[in-house]
Motif scaffolding. Structure first.
Motif, mmCIF file in Angstrom:
data_model
loop_
_atom_site.group_PDB
_atom_site.id
_atom_site.type_symbol
_atom_site.label_atom_id
_atom_site.label_comp_id
_atom_site.label_asym_id
_atom_site.label_seq_id
_atom_site.Cartn_x
_atom_site.Cartn_y
_atom_site.Cartn_z
ATOM 1 N N THR A 219 28.533 37.666 69.314
ATOM 2 C CA THR A 219 29.825 37.354 68.707
ATOM 3 C C THR A 219 29.758 35.948 68.141
ATOM 4 N N LEU A 220 29.977 35.830 66.831
ATOM 5 C CA LEU A 220 29.900 34.554 66.129
ATOM 6 C C LEU A 220 31.299 34.186 65.648
ATOM 7 N N PRO A 238 30.500 32.313 59.833
ATOM 8 C CA PRO A 238 29.729 33.163 60.756
ATOM 9 C C PRO A 238 29.013 34.310 60.047
ATOM 10 N N GLY A 239 29.491 34.698 58.857
ATOM 11 C CA GLY A 239 28.793 35.737 58.102
ATOM 12 C C GLY A 239 27.419 35.270 57.662
ATOM 13 N N LEU A 240 27.351 34.031 57.166
ATOM 14 C CA LEU A 240 26.068 33.458 56.776
ATOM 15 C C LEU A 240 25.167 33.279 57.985
ATOM 16 N N ARG A 267 30.086 43.688 62.138
ATOM 17 C CA ARG A 267 31.524 43.813 61.876
ATOM 18 C C ARG A 267 32.097 42.430 61.567
ATOM 19 N N VAL A 268 32.679 42.318 60.388
ATOM 20 C CA VAL A 268 33.184 41.043 59.895
ATOM 21 C C VAL A 268 34.708 41.049 59.915
ATOM 22 N N GLU A 269 35.300 39.971 60.420
ATOM 23 C CA GLU A 269 36.759 39.802 60.408
ATOM 24 C C GLU A 269 37.127 38.523 59.667
ATOM 25 N N VAL A 276 36.302 33.386 53.658
ATOM 26 C CA VAL A 276 35.165 33.082 54.537
ATOM 27 C C VAL A 276 35.509 33.645 55.915
ATOM 28 N N PRO A 277 34.627 34.445 56.518
ATOM 29 C CA PRO A 277 34.985 35.144 57.756
ATOM 30 C C PRO A 277 35.367 34.200 58.897
#
Length: 409
Positions: A219-220, A238-240, A267-269, A276-277
């Motif tokens: 979890t980022l 955190p996506g990058l 999974r991106v939120e 930017v996530p």
């Protein structure tokens, strides 16, 4: 065993086709997620097949379905089996072939009027895939004593459904204690799920063991911001970071012998194109034939994440989803598979399994071996997964011969 005793090939194929219609997908594959309505329908069908063979059918507290053929003497049973649950985009053969072939072994003995010295049984284990509940090989893991029934019942899927509640909902929370049938040995027929056998000209695989597996969930957490107004240097993305972790894990496969890596879930939120996530949840599947090298790979990933977190201001936490050591199968059973193949005039080669299987768990409690048949194109966990009728029947006949030998020694 009579030299002309064989599996009824058309019946094996017909049974597999019947099961494949339950949860069939438009692409030609199957979707029978563990403890879903489709899984219940598949279980109901399987129980009916077992009862029609006159087997003693029992269900345990984790939902494993067991059909027992009594032997002439009391004692531990020779167990055959696999699973009938699938991944979300599964094929018709993965797992199902091993269960159907186990049924056909017992059916062939019944048709020939033969009773083994030892009890024989076929088992369909619960939630082998781990596609809905963690860990994978859950039913056989509990059967072998690696996980308590209570802990397994408490597992939740991605939507929050509780495993124990789902077992009761579909009517497969059975009364038996997992492991109630003591195992003398375990044999499993399975598609290879890879390209080696086909690439080497066909034939069968006498599986020598299974490589070590670690599943991690990361979890980022960063800081959500406008993708058009926030300069790159000001972002905590955190996506990058997830992309960098995935790339690092894959680069390790070129540095550590035998290492494999995959991130199948990201999974991106909040999941908006211009934001930017805020957070990412990602999986890492790390595998290696050697435990020490897998440990090295995981340590490298964790160290990289610690550096990334400090440099980029991303909070990174880990959760273990599954962790299973490498397994070596029983030499006498491997030799028995080779001998059975030779007696039937079938080419066979020794090989290791890259995928996890219920045999991995069963090896904790009894001598274990596996038989592989070719997967056309090396495809599995894919609706296009395919193995020929000829290879399925050949593998099932080797299973019959090897199991009969063990059941009468």
């Amino acid at each position: 065993m009579s030299s002309n005793l064989r599996i009824d090939g058309p019946r094996l194929v017909s049974r597999l086709e019947a099961l494949s219609k339950i949860g069939a997908t438009p692409e030609g594959g199957c979707r029978r997620l563990a403890l879903s309505d489709e899984d219940r329908q598949g279980r109901d069908w399987l129980v009916g097949q077992m009862q029609a063979l006159g087997l003693d059918v029992k269900i345990d507290a984790i939902g494993n379905v067991v059909g027992i053929l009594k032997g002439r003497e009391e004692g531990p049973a020779v167990i055959l089996g696999s699973h009938i649950d699938t991944v979300g985009t599964g094929g018709r053969f993965d797992g199902a072939l091993g269960v159907i072939a186990g049924l056909e072994v017992l059916a062939a003995l019944r048709d020939a009027g033969l009773q083994p010295k030892r009890d024989m049984a076929v088992i369909a284990f619960t939630n082998e895939e781990g596609a809905r509940f963690h860990p994978d090989m859950l039913g056989s893991y509990v059967w072998a004593g690696g996980m308590s029934v209570e802990a397994a019942h408490a597992e939740k899927d991605a939507e929050g459904a509780v495993l124990g509640t789902e077992l009761k909902r579909i009517g497969y929370h059975g009364p038996e204690r997992p492991g109630f049938l003591k195992a003398h040995s375990y044999l499993e027929l399975h598609i290879e799920q890879g390209p080696v056998l086909e690439g080497e000209g066909g034939g069968l695989g006498a599986v020598t063991g299974i490589q070590a597996i670690t599943w991690l969930e990361l979890t980022l957490k960063g800081r959500p911001s406008h993708a058009g107004t926030t300069p790159m240097a000001y972002r905590r993305d955190p996506g990058l970071a997830a992309a960098r972790i995935n790339l690092f894990a894959n680069e390790l496969t070129g540095k550590i012998p035998g290492q494999l890596a995959n991130s199948g879930v990201i999974r991106v939120e909040p999941g908006n194109v211009n934001v930017v996530p805020e957070s990412v949840v990602m999986s890492l599947d790390l595998r290696n034939p050697k435990d020490a090298l897998l440990t090295e790979a995981e340590a490298a990933v964790r160290a990289f994440c610690a550096e990334l977190s400090e440099r980029d201001g991303i909070q990174i936490s880990f959760r273990d989803l599954a962790r299973f050591p490498a397994v070596e199968f029983a030499s006498e059973l491997i030799y028995g598979v080779e001998m059975s193949a030779a007696e039937l005039g079938l080419p066979v080669r020794r090989m290791i399994s890259g995928a996890g299987h219920d045999a991995q768990m069963m090896s904790r409690i009894c001598p274990t071996a596996m038989i592989f048949i070719p997967s056309i194109g090396g495809l599995s966990h894919n609706p296009a997964e395919f193995s020929t009728d000829e290879d399925m029947v050949a593998g099932a006949n080797v299973l019959l011969s090897a199991a009969w030998r063990v059941a009468n020694n």
